[in-house]
Scaffold this motif. Structure first.
Motif, PDB file in Angstrom:
ATOM      1  N   UNK A  75       0.949  -1.283  -0.080  1.00 24.72           N
ATOM      2  CA  UNK A  75      -0.063   0.004  -0.092  1.00 24.72           C
ATOM      3  C   UNK A  75       0.842   1.351  -0.020  1.00 24.72           C
ATOM      4  N   UNK A  76       2.237   1.018   0.240  1.00 22.50           N
ATOM      5  CA  UNK A  76       3.028   2.245  -0.066  1.00 22.50           C
ATOM      6  C   UNK A  76       2.987   2.809  -1.456  1.00 22.50           C
ATOM      7  N   UNK A  77       2.615   2.280  -2.409  1.00 24.98           N
ATOM      8  CA  UNK A  77       2.501   2.499  -3.836  1.00 24.98           C
ATOM      9  C   UNK A  77       1.321   3.627  -4.057  1.00 24.98           C
ATOM     10  N   UNK A  78       0.128   3.519  -2.862  1.00 25.69           N
ATOM     11  CA  UNK A  78      -0.712   4.399  -2.955  1.00 25.69           C
ATOM     12  C   UNK A  78      -0.536   5.530  -1.966  1.00 25.69           C
ATOM     13  N   UNK A  79       0.707   5.849  -1.598  1.00 23.57           N
ATOM     14  CA  UNK A  79       0.836   6.811  -0.437  1.00 23.57           C
ATOM     15  C   UNK A  79       0.273   6.704   0.718  1.00 23.57           C
ATOM     16  N   UNK A  80       0.103   5.356   1.186  1.00 21.08           N
ATOM     17  CA  UNK A  80      -0.540   5.028   2.470  1.00 21.08           C
ATOM     18  C   UNK A  80       0.616   5.085   3.640  1.00 21.08           C
ATOM     19  N   UNK A  81       1.821   4.891   3.053  1.00 25.37           N
ATOM     20  CA  UNK A  81       2.911   4.624   4.116  1.00 25.37           C
ATOM     21  C   UNK A  81       3.634   5.876   4.194  1.00 25.37           C
ATOM     22  N   UNK A  82       3.576   6.522   5.345  1.00 26.12           N
ATOM     23  CA  UNK A  82       4.259   7.899   5.426  1.00 26.12           C
ATOM     24  C   UNK A  82       5.768   7.955   5.185  1.00 26.12           C
ATOM     25  N   UNK A  83       6.441   8.789   4.541  1.00 26.22           N
ATOM     26  CA  UNK A  83       7.601   8.970   4.296  1.00 26.22           C
ATOM     27  C   UNK A  83       8.534   8.621   5.345  1.00 26.22           C
ATOM     28  N   UNK A  84       9.480   8.094   5.358  1.00 27.88           N
ATOM     29  CA  UNK A  84      10.357   7.941   6.385  1.00 27.88           C
ATOM     30  C   UNK A  84      10.027   6.567   7.398  1.00 27.88           C
ATOM     31  N   UNK A  85       9.265   5.797   6.849  1.00 26.02           N
ATOM     32  CA  UNK A  85       8.846   4.644   7.706  1.00 26.02           C
ATOM     33  C   UNK A  85       9.739   3.732   7.674  1.00 26.02           C
ATOM     34  N   UNK A  86      10.588   3.515   6.450  1.00 28.42           N
ATOM     35  CA  UNK A  86      11.718   2.486   6.634  1.00 28.42           C
ATOM     36  C   UNK A  86      12.090   1.812   5.291  1.00 28.42           C
ATOM     37  N   UNK A  87      12.451   0.446   5.386  1.00 30.89           N
ATOM     38  CA  UNK A  87      12.947   0.023   4.186  1.00 30.89           C
ATOM     39  C   UNK A  87      14.266   0.354   3.694  1.00 30.89           C
ATOM     40  N   UNK A 526       1.211  -7.548  20.622  1.00 31.87           N
ATOM     41  CA  UNK A 526       2.457  -7.380  20.511  1.00 31.87           C
ATOM     42  C   UNK A 526       3.333  -8.061  21.775  1.00 31.87           C
ATOM     43  N   UNK A 527       2.794  -7.867  22.830  1.00 31.13           N
ATOM     44  CA  UNK A 527       3.019  -8.455  23.982  1.00 31.13           C
ATOM     45  C   UNK A 527       3.028 -10.039  23.842  1.00 31.13           C
ATOM     46  N   UNK A 528       2.210 -10.586  23.537  1.00 31.95           N
ATOM     47  CA  UNK A 528       1.593 -11.992  23.371  1.00 31.95           C
ATOM     48  C   UNK A 528       2.590 -12.613  22.422  1.00 31.95           C
ATOM     49  N   UNK A 529       2.773 -12.152  21.369  1.00 29.08           N
ATOM     50  CA  UNK A 529       3.246 -12.652  19.946  1.00 29.08           C
ATOM     51  C   UNK A 529       4.845 -12.172  19.910  1.00 29.08           C
ATOM     52  N   UNK A 530       5.687 -12.884  20.607  1.00 28.82           N
ATOM     53  CA  UNK A 530       7.099 -12.414  20.207  1.00 28.82           C
ATOM     54  C   UNK A 530       7.664 -12.463  18.947  1.00 28.82           C
ATOM     55  N   UNK A 531       7.250 -13.222  18.274  1.00 22.49           N
ATOM     56  CA  UNK A 531       7.611 -13.451  16.736  1.00 22.49           C
ATOM     57  C   UNK A 531       6.873 -12.715  15.693  1.00 22.49           C
ATOM     58  N   UNK A 532       5.950 -11.940  16.205  1.00 21.52           N
ATOM     59  CA  UNK A 532       5.566 -10.724  15.367  1.00 21.52           C
ATOM     60  C   UNK A 532       5.951  -9.394  15.776  1.00 21.52           C
ATOM     61  N   UNK A 533       6.187  -8.789  14.575  1.00 24.38           N
ATOM     62  CA  UNK A 533       6.347  -7.261  14.986  1.00 24.38           C
ATOM     63  C   UNK A 533       5.129  -6.447  14.790  1.00 24.38           C
ATOM     64  N   UNK A 534       4.653  -5.832  15.623  1.00 18.59           N
ATOM     65  CA  UNK A 534       3.379  -5.209  15.599  1.00 18.59           C
ATOM     66  C   UNK A 534       3.657  -3.601  15.554  1.00 18.59           C
ATOM     67  N   UNK A 535       3.604  -3.028  14.219  1.00 21.79           N
ATOM     68  CA  UNK A 535       3.664  -1.752  14.282  1.00 21.79           C
ATOM     69  C   UNK A 535       2.431  -0.902  13.967  1.00 21.79           C
ATOM     70  N   UNK A 536       2.344   0.093  15.122  1.00 22.90           N
ATOM     71  CA  UNK A 536       1.342   0.875  15.035  1.00 22.90           C
ATOM     72  C   UNK A 536       1.931   2.226  14.476  1.00 22.90           C
ATOM     73  N   UNK A 537       1.234   2.631  13.261  1.00 24.98           N
ATOM     74  CA  UNK A 537       1.663   3.810  12.512  1.00 24.98           C
ATOM     75  C   UNK A 537       0.603   4.854  12.710  1.00 24.98           C
ATOM     76  N   UNK A 538       1.010   5.953  13.369  1.00 26.69           N
ATOM     77  CA  UNK A 538       0.291   6.837  13.827  1.00 26.69           C
ATOM     78  C   UNK A 538       0.709   8.253  13.965  1.00 26.69           C
ATOM     79  N   UNK A 539       0.373   9.029  13.049  1.00 29.51           N
ATOM     80  CA  UNK A 539       0.893  10.215  13.096  1.00 29.51           C
ATOM     81  C   UNK A 539       0.445  11.609  13.882  1.00 29.51           C
ATOM     82  N   UNK A 540      -0.753  10.985  14.886  1.00 28.43           N
ATOM     83  CA  UNK A 540      -1.423  12.003  15.609  1.00 28.43           C
ATOM     84  C   UNK A 540      -0.576  11.847  16.823  1.00 28.43           C
ATOM     85  N   UNK A 541       0.560  11.470  17.014  1.00 31.89           N
ATOM     86  CA  UNK A 541       1.254  11.580  18.433  1.00 31.89           C
ATOM     87  C   UNK A 541       1.232  10.335  19.248  1.00 31.89           C
ATOM     88  N   UNK A 542       1.984  10.224  20.160  1.00 34.84           N
ATOM     89  CA  UNK A 542       1.834   8.833  21.096  1.00 34.84           C
ATOM     90  C   UNK A 542       0.574   8.474  21.318  1.00 34.84           C
TER      91      UNK A 542
END
Lengths: 584, 318
Positions: A75-87, A526-542
């Motif tokens: 979905x980064x192809x459609x500008x849904x991933x903010x710039x600077x996310x990574x990769x 995120x706590x229960x599943x150590x082999x998953x990375x759970x990323x919350x992408x939220x530009x509204x602050x913490x």
């Protein structure tokens, strides 16, 4: 017994095993096979660069020659991933530069590549041959200059759809005169303004590359230069033209036409920017040999499109604008019986009213007339369940079906019902379906169908669909082969996600944006599943500055053995142990 | 949610393992089985393809009781008509499981209010603005009426980010208005060609990068989504307001309460703290707002939001 075979014999046998899945199976047989296999594996594909670290890769496979990496979610192809996310590819290049001096191939998709990384690539790998940067960004023509200058045996430089900053300068002339090894050059994503110097550097490069088979030019290359290039490379198999418009005087036209007819091996054509219909007959002589035609940059109307396409009886792949209209698709269905892949793009996606007559009829016609059709991407403005029934009945061999009805939540325009039954027929009949994108008005029922029938489905894209968590539950619990799931603007929340948490470890990734998953659930996951990375992408602050039950903006979950990543920007929140302790 | 039979329990078991595996294996959160630690390798593939032994009697399902009355948080994003809520109990790992039943008939599961799904569509879900008055009740039986509520009666739909799902480069290049079909006579005359030059004002979907002073994260804006400077200015305000506030919060060291982010105003007339400038196709930096809009979008290559104090000597009066 494994130990009665000398290692060399096993290695030799393994050298015939190419597919990643087979290689992985081999490595699971026993410890000694695992050891032998890992030393002789030469090629690796990493679908998510954050699923593993360079160190882990290098430790297990010390002798790789070819590495493929993918970064950002689709979905980064459609500008849904903010710039600077990574990769970022730089840490990979750094590590590989030390570990793999004999690396030959690097294929990257949706990654951020710096000029420094390109320079490092060009200097670390003496035998570097193939660089493919697909939908990448972060580099400039200076980085390309390093590659051109230093890679003595470069065979492929493919920049497909990357976002390259053009700093001017003449990077093409950095290819030394001694470089004659090019087989594939794709610069179609570069700009429209080039100097005469660049153009002549290109001509010289093409002229001294007798092995050049694939050449995709950028818009800057004018039509009157094309004939010269073609005459220098009559062995081309794939050509992407530059701009296809100019003051085409009769002698220039016949020159171009003659140049095309000299390219007897041409199988694929693309480019055609600004194409003027009267110039198209210049390519007629090679049309009968074409298997792939990409007109998705050309604003040609239906009647001219039909004239061109009817010359291409052997077409297997067609990409085109919706200017082709239903009538053009009917003609396509008549002429091109070998068609396997059709993509129809919208010429005016933001108009409220349709500007062309492209409806469900066109796709139905192609599904009827083209028995080998297996891959569809179709943008249109209206559809019916009946049309989907017909398509499903005609084409049980579909493997990829992506339908985009432009206005979200559009119902069957005749019955005003949701399109659940139609898509249900698709998944029920097309048993080999691997990729599906949904659109239109859809309730939870469509997901029930998908969960029940789409057993080979690997990638599913959902937008503006469903009523409740039940929809997501059906998908996660039913689709056995699911690897990638991407969802936007659906009322899916915590329940289905948490009840199917283990499923997520069997998939590459899950993307959910503008849904109803709470921060609370993300933390729990995120706590229960150590082999998953759970990323919350939220530009509204913490996220903990809002109630925990608030839905997060975007959520990206992927399995990983690398642990939490260290390069996250400020708007990505994850559950590392420290944070988890603090917040619990 | 009580009393689940063994059969139903099996149906809802979480499964871990490669697809198509026949054996009944299940995975419980709280107890990664000891077989995991026997792995002698760290290879990713082995980890994922290994089946986890079933541990009977151990629980650890994520618990989702929907029958307790603890509404600790005001759920602004679900309407009053929904019984459903995704409240998660903070259960310890070893608690007795109670499975959430998913009955076959979708009707019996309370559905989310339509309002909340509409809220999803907005670019930024500003939950604090949702008012009770805006909520409309939704029921499955009125699907048709619901449809007509969302049908294409809207005259000017708000631009939705990333929809329809088309790559930016595809939008930028499909600039020309469609050309008329060629006449049957072959050769192209010069004037015929000239009249078919792409008309730049018809360009759709023009994403340019925009950076703001003091904000390390750049963004992209679609200039074609606006038709005048004021709309662009308010979009820029929305884009960066939250980011600025977040930065202020974090640099102030610690959790601030939800203070309203201050709007970014006065971008066009140098009356505010920040001013909007752009770089044109010749690399010059210009003030936004001086040239006609269509000229602006055809020459702007990149935008910047600078502190007004640093904008000096940028004059566009020629």
């Amino acid at each position: 017994m494994a130990y009665s075979f000398p290692v060399e014999v096993l290695e030799h046998i393994f050298s015939f095993i190419d597919s990643d899945n087979d290689r992985n199976a081999v490595s699971l047989v026993c410890k000694s096979w695992y050891e032998i296999e890992r030393w002789c594996r030469r090629k690796i594909f990493i679908g998510n660069c954050y699923a593993v670290t360079p160190r882990i890769m290098i430790r297990r496979f010390p002798e790789l020659r070819s590495v493929s990496l993918k970064g950002k979610p689709h979905f980064a192809d459609f500008n849904l991933v903010p710039e600077g996310w990574g990769g970022y590819v730089d840490p990979w290049v750094l590590a590989m530069g030390r570990a793999y001096p004999f690396l030959e191939e690097l294929r990257l998709k949706r990654m951020v590549v710096s000029d420094e990384a390109l320079e490092m690539v060009s200097k670390s790998f003496k035998n570097f041959k193939v660089l493919v940067l697909s939908s990448c960004e972060g580099f400039t023509t200076d980085g390309l200059a390093s590659i051109a200058a230093n890679c003595r045996n470069l065979r492929e430089l493919d920049l497909r759809e990357s976002d390259v900053e053009d700093l001017g300068g003449n990077w093409l002339s950095c290819f030394p005169e001694s470089c004659t090894s090019l087989v594939s050059l794709n610069i179609s994503c570069l700009g429209s303004d080039w100097s005469l110097q660049s153009l002549s550097a290109l001509e010289r490069l093409v002229g001294r590359s007798p092995n050049l088979r694939r050449l995709r030019l950028n818009r800057a290359v004018p039509l009157d230069k094309l004939a010269n290039l073609l005459r220098r490379a009559p062995q081309l198999v794939e050509l992407g033209t530059g701009t296809f418009s100019s003051e085409l005087r009769p002698d220039v036209f016949s020159n171009l036409s003659g140049a095309f007819s000299g390219c007897k091996e041409l199988k694929a054509l693309s480019g055609f920017w600004d194409a003027v219909p009267s110039h198209l007959p210049a390519v007629y002589t090679i049309c009968s040999g074409l298997t792939s035609l990409n007109l998705s940059d050309a604003n040609i109307q239906s009647s001219d499109l039909v004239k061109l396409i009817s010359e291409c009886q052997n077409l297997q792949r067609l990409w085109v604008f919706d200017y082709i209209e239903d009538s053009g698709l009917e003609a396509l269905a008549e002429s091109c019986k070998n068609l396997q892949e059709l993509r129809v793009f919208p010429s005016d996606p933001y108009a409220m009213e349709p500007n062309v007559t492209l409806t469900e009829q066109g796709l139905v016609a192609v599904s009827e007339g083209c028995p080998k059709l297996e891959s569809v991407l179709y943008f249109c403005r209206q559809f019916t369940n009946n049309a989907l029934f017909t398509i499903a009945k005609n084409r049980p061999n579909l493997t990829r079906f992506r339908l985009c009805i432009i206005e979200p939540r559009t119902p069957d325009y005749i019955t005003l019902e949701p399109l659940d039954a139609g898509f249900g027929a698709i998944v029920q009949n097309c048993k080999e379906l691997r990729r599906l994108s949904l659109s239109g008005l859809l309730t939870d029922r469509v997901f029930e169908h998908i969960g029940t029938h789409a057993k080979k489905l690997e990638m599913l894209s959902i937008a503006f669909a469903g009523d409740s968590d039940l929809g997501l539950y059906h998908v996660l619990s039913g689709c056995k082969s699911l690897r990638k799931l991407e969802i936007r603007d659906c009322p899916f929340g915590d329940k289905a996600l948490l009840a199917n948490a283990a499923k997520l470890e069997t998939m590459r990734s899950l993307w959910m944006s503008s849904c109803l998953v709470s921060f609370e659930a993300c933390k729990l996951l995120g706590q229960k599943m150590p082999r998953l990375n759970v990323e919350v992408i939220d530009e509204r602050g913490p996220p903990d500055s809002r109630p925990e039950s608030y839905p997060v903006e975007k959520l990206y979950i992927y399995r990983s053995v690398a642990g939490p990543r260290l390069d996250m920007p400020a708007f990505v929140w994850t559950m590392d142990e420290e944070l988890a302790l603090r917040l619990s | 949610m009580e009393g689940i039979s063994k059969e139903e329990e099996k149906k809802l078991e979480l499964r871990l393992g490669p697809p198509g595996q026949e054996e009944e294996t299940s995975f419980s959160f709280g107890c990664l089985s000891s077989s995991m630690s026997n792995n002698s390798t760290n290879s990713a593939k082995r980890v994922f393809s290994e089946a986890i032994e079933m541990k009977t009697g151990e629980e650890g399902w994520i618990n989702l009781n929907s029958d307790d009355g603890n509404h600790q948080h005001q759920k602004l994003w679900s309407s009053s008509s929904a019984n459903f809520h995704g409240k998660i109990q903070h259960q310890q790992q070893q608690t007795k499981a109670s499975f959430l039943q998913f009955p076959k008939a979708s009707q019996s599961l309370p559905v989310m209010a339509k309002e909340s799904s509409q809220a999803c569509c907005n670019k930024v879900v500003d939950l604090q603005r949702q008012s009770a008055a805006e909520k409309k009740p939704f029921s499955p039986s009125s699907a048709n009426t619901a449809v007509s509520n969302v049908s294409q009666k809207r005259t000017a739909p708000a631009p939705v980010v990333g929809w329809p799902p088309i790559r930016s480069f595809r939008k930028n290049l499909s600039s020309s208005s469609p050309l008329k079909p060629s006449p049957d006579s072959q050769s192209a005359l010069p004037d015929e060609v000239a009249s078919k030059k792409p008309v730049e004002t018809c360009r759709k979907g023009l994403f340019v990068k925009i950076n703001m002073d003091g904000v390390p994260i750049g963004r992209k804006v679609d200039l074609m989504a606006y038709d005048c400077y004021d709309k662009l200015s308010s979009a820029v305000d929305e884009l960066f307001r939250g980011l600025l506030a977040a930065q202020r919060d974090s640099s102030a060291g610690g959790k601030q309460s939800n203070q309203e982010a201050t709007p970014v105003t006065g971008l066009l007339d140098r009356s505010g703290e920040y001013t909007l400038v752009y770089e044109d196709n010749e690399g010059d930096r210009m003030l936004v707002g001086d040239v006609p809009w269509h000229m602006f979008i055809s020459t702007a290559k990149r935008l910047r939001v600078l502190k007004t104090s640093e904008v000096s000597g940028l004059s566009c009066e020629c």
